[in-house]
Design an enzyme around this catalytic site. Structure first.
Site, PDB file in Angstrom:
ATOM      1  N   HIS A 137     -13.337   1.314  30.360  1.00 34.66           N
ATOM      2  CA  HIS A 137     -12.141   0.501  30.145  1.00 34.66           C
ATOM      3  C   HIS A 137     -12.478  -0.963  29.832  1.00 34.66           C
ATOM      4  O   HIS A 137     -11.660  -1.682  29.251  1.00 34.66           O
ATOM      5  CB  HIS A 137     -11.246   0.578  31.386  1.00 34.66           C
ATOM      6  N   CYS A 138     -13.665  -1.436  30.208  1.00 41.02           N
ATOM      7  CA  CYS A 138     -14.026  -2.818  29.878  1.00 41.02           C
ATOM      8  C   CYS A 138     -14.258  -2.987  28.389  1.00 41.02           C
ATOM      9  O   CYS A 138     -14.289  -4.113  27.882  1.00 41.02           O
ATOM     10  CB  CYS A 138     -15.269  -3.262  30.655  1.00 41.02           C
TER      11      CYS A 138
END
Length: 511
Positions: A137-138
């Site tokens: 998700h980063c």
């Protein structure tokens, strides 16, 4: 070398603060035709890597939190490491695919390598195969993650040409260099912040509107942070995940929206609300008000920014009306809820707060985020995301993609999360659950499908009962034919609509 924004960095920190939790986003793309060989798929993907720089970059932490983590070129990038291959046990149906997805998404990505994996899955029923795309998700949010499909896949059956690629990894910065660059950025931060504020102040009217909107939205968010009612949907998590999914049709949702008013999102969120209501009842719990408060991510990307690989989202906090039993009254309650949330500007306020965090020294921001995640979280019950996907079919090596099913990670004390995705006329719901405490994720999936069938049947009845054009039976002046009040079902002129009064959708889950 690229620096992460504060929201990107937060997803790494959540993992650090919660051992065993994986914050990767994902989806399953299902294809027709014969499964490609490992060599075919690797060659095809290698021809697109030049378009996805993040796939050949690793994360490096800056010492002492002097700055946010940075992306650097992977010195020993190995494409084969990121490509996995597996097969489903017979009969290769939805349950087997969902079980595999739960196992794949339970494992963290290796922080010492680029943060992504692709799983080629063979053995699906009806001679199909699947591709599981797993990305931290980063690196991406739902919108930018969806754009990756447009890069990796083709718009037609004919495979596209490979993209010219002369990539060589740039020298990896040393720890001393990272520290020096972060110290320099920290020293120039006041000047950059002042310059940004000066640019905003050139338009006093716009600045005033921004301040008013932010204050109103922040106040609304603060009110919504009050603890929710206790339920079995929140509590400590294990490291393992369960997964289930549901299906619907875009045309059905559009017909419901056109008949009863509201937005596409109002309809799908009503179905999710009904699913949670059914889940609570099946567990012997009362679906009372303020039991299900959902974090609802909202994209704040400007048009044309879909291909930028980062997170550009804000959020709203919505108390889903699971206490409302009647399907049309529930739809009206959801419509009113999201209309109010938009008017209160929660999403705009959240976006401003994230931008402000990016203008602050990273060390106190990072410390604040760590403290937040260490405290017991009791104000949110679940997360529900809705991402629009490609409207036209996509292809991989000449094989048509028939559906895409999304996955949303869960963390903190959220034991269940729901993601929604539209693709080529199909609507899918991915349900993520904690392995130890959410063994009934398929109950939620069936509840969502039942709700869509129920609402679609009500829309069919309303359409059949609508007066013909040119007849004496007309709507009252100022009335909206799309409003729920104009529906015979809403007025009690017909018996309650059940899922059995309308044929099941042809895209309904096969188990």
């Amino acid at each position: 070398m690229d620096r992460m924004g504060p929201l990107d960095a937060a997803f790494l920190q959540i993992e650090d603060e919660q051992p065993g939790t994986s914050l990767a986003i994902s989806s399953i793309a299902v294809f027709e035709g014969p499964v490609p060989s490992a060599g075919e798929f690797e060659t095809a993907l290698a021809g697109r890597l030049a378009l996805i720089p993040r796939y050949r970059q690793e994360v490096r932490q800056v010492p002492f939190d002097l700055g946010p983590p940075v992306w650097v070129d992977a010195p020993d990038f190995d494409l084969a490491y990121h490509l996995r291959r597996t097969a489903l046990p017979a009969p290769g149906g939805d349950r087997e695919l969902a079980a595999l997805m739960g196992r794949v998404m339970s494992q963290r990505l290796d922080r010492n390598r680029p943060l992504w994996e692709y799983w080629l899955v063979e053995g699906l029923a009806e001679d199909r195969w699947a591709l599981i795309s797993k990305v931290h998700h980063c690196m991406a949010d739902g919108v930018s993650g969806t754009d990756l499909y447009r890069v990796v896949l083709d718009p037609g059956p004919e495979p596209g040409p490979a993209v010219p690629d002369d990539w060589h990894p740039r020298p990896e910065p040393s720890t001393a260099e990272l520290t020096a660059l972060a110290a320099r950025d920290l020293a120039t931060l006041p000047w950059r912040t002042t310059r940004a504020l000066a640019g905003t102040a050139r338009s006093p009217r716009a600045l005033g509107r921004l301040l008013l909107t932010t204050a109103r939205g922040t106040a609304a968010l603060a009110t919504a942070l009050l603890p929710t009612r206790a339920s079995s949907l929140t509590g400590p998590l294990s490291a393992q995940r369960r997964y289930a999914f549901a299906r619907g049709r875009v045309e059905d949702v559009s017909a419901i929206r056109d008949t009863f008013g509201g937005t596409f999102n109002d309809v799908v969120m009503t179905a999710v609300t009904a699913g949670f209501r059914q889940l609570l009842i099946s567990r012997g719990e009362r679906p009372a008000p303020h039991v299900i408060r959902s974090l609802v991510p909202v994209s704040v990307r400007a048009p044309g920014e879909e291909s930028i690989r980062d997170n550009r989202v804000s959020s709203m906090l919505a108390d889903l009306p699971v206490d409302v039993a009647d399907p049309l009254e529930r739809l009206a309650a959801v419509r009113e809820l999201f209309g109010r949330l938009k008017a209160e500007h929660e999403a705009e306020a959240g976006a401003v707060l994230v931008r402000l965090a990016g203008a602050e020294p990273f060390a106190p921001v990072a410390s604040g985020m760590r403290l937040t995640w260490r405290l017991p979280q009791r104000s949110i019950t679940t997360v529900t995301t809705n991402v629009p996907g490609p409207r036209a079919p996509l292809y991989a090596l000449g094989r048509r993609c028939v559906e895409i099913v999304p996955y949303v990670p869960i963390a903190s004390r959220l034991r269940v999360g729901v993601s929604m995705f539209t693709y080529a006329g199909r609507l899918t719901f991915g349900i993520t659950g904690d392995y130890d405490t959410a063994a009934d994720v398929w109950t939620l999936a069936r509840g969502i499908e039942d709700s869509l069938d129920e609402l679609a049947a009500a829309a069919d009845l309303a359409a059949d009962a609508a007066p013909e054009p040119g007849t004496a039976a007309r709507l009252a002046p100022g009335a909206d034919r799309r409003s729920s009040d104009a529906s015979p079902a809403a007025q009690g002129a017909s018996p309650p609509v059940s899922a059995q009064t309308r044929p099941s959708s042809p895209t309904r889950a096969r188990s």
